[in-house]
Design a protein around this motif. Structure first.
Motif, PDB file in Angstrom:
ATOM      1  N   GLY A   1       7.878   4.835 -14.360  1.00  0.00           N
ATOM      2  CA  GLY A   1       8.319   3.980 -15.451  1.00  0.00           C
ATOM      3  C   GLY A   1       8.532   2.540 -15.019  1.00  0.00           C
ATOM      4  N   LEU A   2       9.100   2.353 -13.844  1.00  0.00           N
ATOM      5  CA  LEU A   2       9.312   1.006 -13.315  1.00  0.00           C
ATOM      6  C   LEU A   2       7.988   0.342 -12.971  1.00  0.00           C
ATOM      7  N   HIS A   3       7.109   1.086 -12.338  1.00  0.00           N
ATOM      8  CA  HIS A   3       5.819   0.541 -11.907  1.00  0.00           C
ATOM      9  C   HIS A   3       4.984   0.057 -13.091  1.00  0.00           C
ATOM     10  N   TYR A   4       4.972   0.830 -14.157  1.00  0.00           N
ATOM     11  CA  TYR A   4       4.165   0.483 -15.325  1.00  0.00           C
ATOM     12  C   TYR A   4       4.946  -0.295 -16.391  1.00  0.00           C
TER      13      TYR A   4
ATOM     14  N   LEU B   1       0.817  -1.223   0.000  1.00  0.00           N
ATOM     15  CA  LEU B   1       0.000   0.000   0.000  1.00  0.00           C
ATOM     16  C   LEU B   1       0.850   1.272   0.000  1.00  0.00           C
ATOM     17  N   LEU B   2       1.877   1.266  -0.850  1.00  0.00           N
ATOM     18  CA  LEU B   2       2.784   2.405  -0.936  1.00  0.00           C
ATOM     19  C   LEU B   2       2.463   3.252  -2.159  1.00  0.00           C
ATOM     20  N   LYS B   3       2.614   4.543  -2.013  1.00  0.00           N
ATOM     21  CA  LYS B   3       2.385   5.490  -3.109  1.00  0.00           C
ATOM     22  C   LYS B   3       3.726   5.908  -3.696  1.00  0.00           C
TER      23      LYS B   3
ATOM     24  N   GLY C   1      14.517   9.768  -2.678  1.00  0.00           N
ATOM     25  CA  GLY C   1      15.191  10.679  -3.594  1.00  0.00           C
ATOM     26  C   GLY C   1      15.140  10.209  -5.042  1.00  0.00           C
ATOM     27  N   ILE C   2      14.444   9.102  -5.298  1.00  0.00           N
ATOM     28  CA  ILE C   2      14.271   8.603  -6.664  1.00  0.00           C
ATOM     29  C   ILE C   2      13.151   9.417  -7.309  1.00  0.00           C
ATOM     30  N   SER C   3      13.362   9.855  -8.538  1.00  0.00           N
ATOM     31  CA  SER C   3      12.362  10.701  -9.191  1.00  0.00           C
ATOM     32  C   SER C   3      11.055   9.943  -9.422  1.00  0.00           C
ATOM     33  N   ARG C   4       9.968  10.697  -9.417  1.00  0.00           N
ATOM     34  CA  ARG C   4       8.647  10.113  -9.695  1.00  0.00           C
ATOM     35  C   ARG C   4       8.618   9.504 -11.095  1.00  0.00           C
ATOM     36  N   THR C   5       9.291  10.158 -12.030  1.00  0.00           N
ATOM     37  CA  THR C   5       9.323   9.662 -13.408  1.00  0.00           C
ATOM     38  C   THR C   5       9.957   8.274 -13.462  1.00  0.00           C
TER      39      THR C   5
END
Length: 60
Positions: free
Chosen positions: A25-28, A6-8, A17-21
């Motif tokens: 990309g990894l998640h999808y 349940l992490l966002k 410090g890892i970018s959202r981008t």
């Protein structure tokens, strides 16, 4: 793994410090590669092993 814990993405980004981008990309599964630095940060943050994050799938 994010869903199970349940992490966002936003929270992980702020805490590691890892970018959202990069995380998105990894998640999808859009990313072609990952740096060892990012992999190290994710494993430490999620308290897991590399195999818990990635599964090998043969490309055709």
């Amino acid at each position: 793994m994010l869903g199970a814990k349940l992490l966002k993405i936003t929270k992980i980004s702020k805490n590691t410090g890892i970018s959202r981008t990069t995380l998105t990309g990894l998640h999808y599964k859009r990313s072609q590669h990952i740096s060892f630095d990012v992999l190290d940060k994710l494993c430490k943050y999620l308290d897991c092993e590399v195999g818990d994050i990635f599964k090998y799938e043969e490309r055709s």
